[in-house]
Design a protein around this motif. Structure first.
Motif, short mmCIF file in Angstrom:
data_model
loop_
_atom_site.label_atom_id
_atom_site.label_comp_id
_atom_site.label_asym_id
_atom_site.label_seq_id
_atom_site.Cartn_x
_atom_site.Cartn_y
_atom_site.Cartn_z
N PRO A 115 -4.53 -11.75 -14.09
CA PRO A 115 -5.56 -12.59 -13.48
C PRO A 115 -5.47 -14.05 -13.92
O PRO A 115 -5.87 -14.96 -13.19
CB PRO A 115 -6.87 -11.96 -13.97
N LEU A 116 -4.93 -14.29 -15.11
CA LEU A 116 -4.82 -15.66 -15.63
C LEU A 116 -3.65 -16.42 -15.01
O LEU A 116 -3.54 -17.64 -15.18
CB LEU A 116 -4.65 -15.63 -17.16
N ASN A 122 5.10 -20.58 -9.22
CA ASN A 122 6.14 -19.68 -8.69
C ASN A 122 5.87 -18.24 -9.15
O ASN A 122 6.76 -17.57 -9.67
CB ASN A 122 7.53 -20.12 -9.14
N LEU A 123 4.65 -17.83 -8.94
CA LEU A 123 4.23 -16.53 -9.46
C LEU A 123 5.10 -15.39 -8.94
O LEU A 123 5.53 -14.51 -9.70
CB LEU A 123 2.76 -16.28 -9.10
N THR A 124 5.41 -15.44 -7.64
CA THR A 124 6.13 -14.30 -7.05
C THR A 124 7.52 -14.13 -7.66
O THR A 124 8.04 -13.02 -7.72
CB THR A 124 6.26 -14.47 -5.53
N SER A 125 8.12 -15.23 -8.13
CA SER A 125 9.47 -15.12 -8.66
C SER A 125 9.52 -14.49 -10.05
O SER A 125 10.59 -14.05 -10.50
CB SER A 125 10.14 -16.49 -8.68
N VAL A 126 8.40 -14.47 -10.76
CA VAL A 126 8.40 -13.90 -12.12
C VAL A 126 7.74 -12.53 -12.18
O VAL A 126 7.81 -11.86 -13.22
CB VAL A 126 7.72 -14.85 -13.12
N LEU A 127 7.09 -12.12 -11.09
CA LEU A 127 6.34 -10.86 -11.14
C LEU A 127 7.24 -9.66 -11.43
O LEU A 127 6.96 -8.86 -12.33
CB LEU A 127 5.58 -10.65 -9.82
N LEU A 128 8.32 -9.52 -10.65
CA LEU A 128 9.18 -8.35 -10.82
C LEU A 128 9.87 -8.36 -12.19
O LEU A 128 9.89 -7.32 -12.87
CB LEU A 128 10.20 -8.27 -9.69
N ALA A 152 1.85 -6.43 -6.48
CA ALA A 152 2.16 -6.34 -5.05
C ALA A 152 1.14 -7.12 -4.23
O ALA A 152 1.50 -7.79 -3.25
CB ALA A 152 2.20 -4.88 -4.62
N HIS A 153 -0.14 -7.05 -4.62
CA HIS A 153 -1.17 -7.83 -3.91
C HIS A 153 -0.93 -9.33 -4.09
O HIS A 153 -1.03 -10.11 -3.14
CB HIS A 153 -2.56 -7.47 -4.45
N LEU A 154 -0.62 -9.74 -5.32
CA LEU A 154 -0.42 -11.16 -5.59
C LEU A 154 0.79 -11.72 -4.86
O LEU A 154 0.85 -12.92 -4.55
CB LEU A 154 -0.26 -11.39 -7.10
N ALA A 155 1.76 -10.85 -4.57
CA ALA A 155 3.00 -11.30 -3.90
C ALA A 155 2.93 -11.14 -2.39
O ALA A 155 3.95 -11.27 -1.71
CB ALA A 155 4.18 -10.51 -4.45
N VAL A 156 1.76 -10.87 -1.82
CA VAL A 156 1.66 -10.53 -0.40
C VAL A 156 2.20 -11.63 0.51
O VAL A 156 2.71 -11.35 1.60
CB VAL A 156 0.20 -10.17 -0.03
N THR A 186 -7.53 -2.19 -6.55
CA THR A 186 -7.31 -3.59 -6.92
C THR A 186 -7.29 -4.54 -5.72
O THR A 186 -7.17 -5.76 -5.88
CB THR A 186 -5.97 -3.74 -7.67
N TYR A 187 -7.43 -4.01 -4.49
CA TYR A 187 -7.29 -4.82 -3.27
C TYR A 187 -8.33 -5.93 -3.18
O TYR A 187 -8.02 -7.10 -2.94
CB TYR A 187 -7.37 -3.90 -2.05
N LYS A 188 -9.59 -5.57 -3.38
CA LYS A 188 -10.68 -6.52 -3.18
C LYS A 188 -10.58 -7.71 -4.14
O LYS A 188 -10.81 -8.86 -3.76
CB LYS A 188 -12.01 -5.80 -3.37
N ALA A 189 -10.17 -7.45 -5.37
CA ALA A 189 -10.14 -8.52 -6.37
C ALA A 189 -8.89 -9.39 -6.27
O ALA A 189 -8.95 -10.58 -6.60
CB ALA A 189 -10.22 -7.90 -7.78
N PHE A 190 -7.77 -8.84 -5.79
CA PHE A 190 -6.51 -9.58 -5.89
C PHE A 190 -5.86 -9.93 -4.55
O PHE A 190 -4.85 -10.61 -4.53
CB PHE A 190 -5.51 -8.79 -6.73
N SER A 191 -6.42 -9.46 -3.42
CA SER A 191 -5.77 -9.77 -2.15
C SER A 191 -6.77 -10.03 -1.03
O SER A 191 -6.91 -11.16 -0.57
CB SER A 191 -4.84 -8.63 -1.74
N SER A 192 -7.44 -8.99 -0.58
CA SER A 192 -8.31 -9.05 0.61
C SER A 192 -7.55 -9.47 1.85
O SER A 192 -8.14 -9.94 2.83
CB SER A 192 -9.50 -10.00 0.38
N ASP A 193 -6.24 -9.33 1.82
CA ASP A 193 -5.39 -9.64 2.98
C ASP A 193 -4.85 -8.32 3.53
O ASP A 193 -4.10 -7.61 2.83
CB ASP A 193 -4.25 -10.56 2.57
N PRO A 194 -5.22 -7.93 4.77
CA PRO A 194 -4.74 -6.65 5.32
C PRO A 194 -3.22 -6.51 5.33
O PRO A 194 -2.69 -5.41 5.41
CB PRO A 194 -5.30 -6.65 6.74
N ALA A 195 -2.51 -7.67 5.23
CA ALA A 195 -1.06 -7.60 5.21
C ALA A 195 -0.55 -6.77 4.03
O ALA A 195 0.55 -6.22 4.07
CB ALA A 195 -0.46 -9.00 5.15
#
Length: 740
Positions: A115-116, A122-128, A152-156, A186-195
Motif C-alpha cells: 500500500p505504501l 514504475n511500480l509495475t516493473s518491480v512488482l514481479l 495483480a490489481h496494482l498492475a491492471v 483485495t479488489y475494492k481497496a486496490f483496483s475497483s477496475d473491472p478490467a
C-alpha cells in the motif's frame, strides 16, 4: 444438457432471446428472457443458478472491505517501511535496488509495504521481481498469495505484467479458489477496475467465476466471456451462451464451431439463421467447414456463394474446406474450378490450398500434376512445410516411386525442415508395402539416429511388412520391442500379425494371438474373425469356421459381406455347393444383402459342375435382388455355357458384356473359340482369335495347336511358324514365372 431432443416437434423453441445493455460496473442486474435451446426440456424446469447465475435478479453483493494484516512486532512494521522507502528512493525505478536486508524479509513485510508503494513511478516493473523474492513451494504462504492478488490489481493498467503475475499465482500448488478469494477480497481497496477480472478470466476461464462476478454486479467484457465460452464442454457452453448479456460475433462463432464439431449441424444452422448480429467471414468459414466435414458439398458451396455475395472480405480458409472435400471425393477438376474462383475474387492462395490440391492429385495417381503444383508453390515464394513434403512423399510411395520419395525426404533434411515421425513412417510404410524390408529398416534406423522416436504406426507398418514376407518370428521380435518401449499394441497391429500368420499357414499360432489380444483388453473385430474364418475354410475346417462365426455372433459382432463371401467361397472350393446355396438362402432370410462376389462364387462352382440350370436360377435371383453383374460374372457364364455346349447362350452373354464395356478373359476367349470351332464357325473363330491377340491375351495351348494344324494343312508355313514361335515363347514365359 441444454440441447435435448424433445418428445415432439411442437416443443421446439427459438434460440434467440432479447437482452438489454447491462453496464460493466456495479448495479442491479436485469433478468434476461431466454428460450435459448432448440429443444425444450421435457418435464424439467429451466435450470436456476442459485450461486450467481448471470440472470439473477438479486441486488448486487458489495465487495468486501480489505483489512490489512497487523505486523507481528514493531520490527516488522519498520522493515516493511524500510523496504518501501528503498524502492521509492531508488535511482533506477525500473529495477530492484540493492536490498541488504533481503534475508530478513518475509511475505508479511511485502504485504505491509505494497500500500505504501502506490506512488512508485514504475511500480509495475518491480512488482514481479518483488514477488519472486519469496519461495512458493512446496506451498506458498497465505500472505504471499495475498501479495500476488494485490500486485495483480496494482498492475491492471499494464495488462502484460498483470497477466504474468496472475499466471504465476494460478500455478501455485494450492487450489485456485484460495487465490480467487484473495483477489476478490483485495479488489475494492486496490483496483475497483473491472478490467482486473477481465484479466483473471482470460487466465482462468471459469463459468463459475463468471457467474460469481455477476453477484457483485459486474459484467465482464465480451472478450473474457468468450474466453470462458471457448473452454467449456458443449452443453455447458450452450447454457452459458444463453446467460450472456452481451454477445458479439465471436460468441456466436465459438458456439457454432462447437456444434459443428459435435455433428449437430441442424442446431448450428438454426443458430446461424437466427443470429442477432451480421455473420462475418469466420462465421461462414465455420459453417462451410462443418458441412464439408459431413460431406454436404451443395450446402457448403451455397454458403460460400452467400458469403461472396455479401461482399465479405474472404480468406482461403472457407475455400480450402470445399477444395479438400472435392479432392477427397476424387473431383480434382471441380476443386481446381474453386481455386480459380478464389483467384477471381482476389483471395490469395496459401500453402494449405496448394497442399490440399497436391493431395488430391496424389490420390488420383497424377504425380505429374502434383509436382507441377509443388513447383508452382515454390515459385510463388510459399514455403513448403513438413505437411506439404509428406503429402508428396505419400503420393510417390503409393505410385511405387520409392527412390524419388527417398530423394524428397533427403531434400527436406538438406533444407533443415523438421522431418517428424509421420513423414518417416509414410516412407517406411511405402517400402513395407513393396516388400523392400531392407530399405524400410534403413529408414527406421535413420530416424532413430536423428532422435525421432518411432511410434505405434511405425512399428505396425514394419510388423505388417515382415508378416507379408513370411518373417513372423521377426514380426514377433518387433512387437516385443514395442512393448519394451511402453507402446501398447492396438487392434490393427494384432490384425496385421494374425493376417501374416494365416497367410503362411500358421493357423494355430494366429488363434493364440487372438487369445493374447483379448487378454490385453482388445476386442477382436470383424476383420480378425473374417481372416481366421477364411483360413479355416481354405483348410477345409468348416466345423471350426462355423464355431468361430457363432462366437462372433454371440459377441454381438455383425459379420460383414466379406465374412459371408469367405464362407461361400469355402463351401464352393470344397465342392459343398449345397452348403453354399443354403448360406445364400439364410442371408436373404436374415435381410443380409449378398453382393456380386457372393453370387459369382456359387455360379462358378455350378458351371464347373456343368449344372447350368442351377447357374441360371442363381443368375435370375441376382437380378431379382438388383445386384448388377460385373465382368467376372459374364466370364463365368460364358465359360459355363461353352463347357455345356450352349452356343446360343454363350454368344448372348458375350454380346451383352461387350455392350456394357466389359472384356473377355483369356480363359473365356479360349472356351468360346473351342465351342465355335466344334460348331464349325471358323470365320467367327478367326475373328475372336485375332481380337484376343490384339488385347494382348494369350490363348491356351490347345487353341494354338488347332491354328498350327490348320495353317500347316493349308500350306501356310509362315503363319504356322509364327504360331509355333508364339506358343514356345509363351510357354517359356509361363515356365519362368512358375519357377521364380
Amino acid at each position: 444438457m441444454l440441447l435435448r431432443r424433445a418428445s415432439a416437434a411442437a416443443q421446439r423453441s427459438s434460440w434467440l432471446f432479447h437482452t438489454r445493455a447491462i453496464p460493466r460496473h456495479v448495479g442491479p442486474v436485469r433478468p434476461c428472457s431466454s428460450t435459448f435451446s432448440p429443444h425444450r426440456r421435457s418435464h424439467r424446469r429451466t435450470p436456476q443458478f442459485e450461486d450467481g447465475a448471470l440472470t439473477t435478479t438479486a441486488a448486487p453483493r458489495p465487495f468486501p472491505d480489505y483489512s490489512p494484516p497487523r505486523p507481528d512486532s514493531p520490527a516488522d512494521d519498520a522493515l516493511a517501511r524500510r523496504l518501501s522507502a528503498a524502492l521509492l528512493a531508488s535511482p533506477s525505478p525500473g529495477s530492484l535496488p540493492p536490498l541488504p536486508f533481503i534475508p530478513l524479509l518475509r511475505p508479511l513485510h511485502l504485504l505491509l509495504a505494497l500500500p505504501l508503494l502506490a506512488s512508485h513511478p514504475n511500480l509495475t516493473s518491480v512488482l514481479l521481481p518483488l514477488l519472486l523474492l519469496f519461495p512458493s513451494r512446496p506451498h506458498p504462504h497465505p500472505h504471499l498469495i495475498q501479495c500476488f492478488a494485490i500486485a495483480a490489481h496494482l498492475a491492471v493498467r499494464d495488462p502484460g505484467t498483470a497477466r504474468a503475475i496472475l499466471v504465476r499465482a494460478l500455478r501455485f500448488p494450492s487450489p485456485h479458489p484460495h487465490f480467487v478469494e484473495q483477489f476478490i477480497f483485495t479488489y475494492k481497496a486496490f483496483s475497483s477496475d473491472p478490467a482486473s477480472f477481465d484479466l483473471l478470466l482470460l487466465c482462468l476461464p471459469s463459468a463459475t467465476l463468471l457467474r460469481r462476478l455477476r453477484q457483485y454486479g459486474l459484467s465482464p467484457s465480451p472478450e473474457s466471456c468468450n474466453a470462458v465460452l471457448s473452454r467449456l464442454p458443449l452443453d455447458e457452453a450452450i447454457e452459458l451462451f444463453q446467460e450472456l448479456p452481451d454477445k458479439n460475433v465471436r460468441s456466436y462463432n465459438i458456439l457454432l464451431k462447437a456444434l459443428c464439431s459435435a455433428s449437430r449441424l441442424k442446431d448450428a444452422r438454426q443458430l446461424f439463421d437466427e443470429m442477432l448480429l451480421p455473420p462475418d467471414v469466420v462465421t461462414y468459414g465455420t459453417m462451410v467447414h462443418g458441412y464439408c466435414a459431413h460431406g454436404e458439398l451443395e450446402v457448403a458451396v451455397k454458403l460460400l456463394d452467400e458469403m461472396v455475395a455479401k461482399g465479405l472480405e474472404s480468406n482461403a480458409t472457407a475455400y480450402t474446406s470445399v477444395i479438400a472435400l472435392l479432392c477427397n471425393k476424387g473431383q480434382v477438376s471441380d476443386a481446381l474450378r474453386v481455386v480459380e474462383d478464389m483467384v477471381m475474387h482476389g483471395v490469395s492462395l496459401d500453402a494449405v490450398v496448394f497442399t490440399t490440391v497436391m493431395s488430391g492429385f496424389c490420390s488420383k495417381g497424377d504425380l505429374l500434376a502434383a509436382r507441377r503444383w509443388f513447383e508452382e508453390m515454390q515459385n510463388r515464394g510459399l514455403a513448403a512445410d513438413g505437411v506439404t513434403y509428406t503429402t508428396l512423399i505419400n503420393g510417390l510411395c503409393r505410385a511405387g516411386e520409392l527412390k524419388e520419395a527417398d530423394r524428397v525426404l533427403r531434400e527436406m533434411v538438406d533444407k533443415g525442415l523438421d522431418v517428424d515421425v509421420v513423414t518417416y513412417t509414410v516412407l517406411i510404410d511405402g517400402y513395407c508395402k513393396r516388400g523392400n524390408m531392407v530399405e524400410a529398416f534403413r529408414v527406421h534406423n535413420e530416424m532413430v539416429q536423428r532422435r525421432v522416436a518411432p511410434n505405434l504406426v511405425t512399428y505396425t507398418a514394419l510388423s505388417d511388412g515382415l508378416c507379408k514376407q513370411g518373417d513372423v518370428h521377426g514380426a514377433n521380435e518387433l512387437l516385443h520391442e514395442m512393448c519394451n518401449k511402453g507402446l501398447e499394441l492396438n487392434l490393427y497391429t494384432y490384425n496385421s500379425l494374425i493376417n501374416g500368420l494365416c497367410k503362411f499357414g500358421n493357423l494355430e499360432q494366429a488363434m493364440r494371438i487372438m487369445t493374447d489380444m483379448e487378454a490385453a483388453g482388445l476386442k477382436p473385430d470383424v476383420y480378425t474373425y473374417t481372416t481366421l474364418i477364411d483360413t479355416l475354410c481354405k483348410s477345409g475346417e468348416f466345423d471350426r469356421a462355423h464355431s468361430l462365426l457363432q462366437e462372433m455372433l454371440d459377441k454381438g459382432i455383425n459379420p460383414s459381406i466379406a465374412t459371408y463371401n469367405v464362407l461361400m467361397n469355402g463351401f464352393c472350393m470344397s465342392g459343398r455347393i449345397e452348403g453354399g446355396k443354403k448360406l445364400l438362402e439364410w442371408m436373404l432370410e436374415k435381410n443380409v444383402r449378398p453382393n456380386v462376389v457372393t453370387y459369382n462364387s456359387l455360379m462358378k462352382q455350378y458351371c464347373i459342375d456343368k449344372n447350368m440350370k442351377s447357374t441360371t436360377e442363381i443368375y435370375k435371383g441376382m437380378h431379382s435382388q438388383e445386384v448388377a453383374a460385373n465382368e467376372n460374372t459374364y466370364n463365368i457364364l460364358i465359360k459355363g455355357h461353352c463347357k455345356a455346349r450352349n452356343m446360343k447362350e454363350a454368344l448372348y452373354f458375350h454380346n451383352e458384356m461387350i455392350e456394357k464395356g466389359f472384356k473377355l478373359s483369356a480363359s473365356a476367349y479360349s472356351a468360346l473359340i473351342r465351342l465355335l470351332n466344334k460348331k464349325k464357325k471358323f470365320a467367327e473363330v478367326r475373328g475372336l482369335f485375332d481380337e484376343m491377340r490384339k488385347e494382348g491375351l494369350t490363348a491356351e495351348p490347345d487353341v494354338y495347336s488347332f491354328y498350327i494344324d490348320r495353317n500347316f494343312n493349308e500350306d501356310n508355313l509362315e503363319s504356322t511358324v509364327a504360331f509355333c514361335d508364339e506358343l514356345v515363347e509363351e510357354s517359356h514365359v509361363k515356365s519362368k514365372a512358375g519357377t521364380s
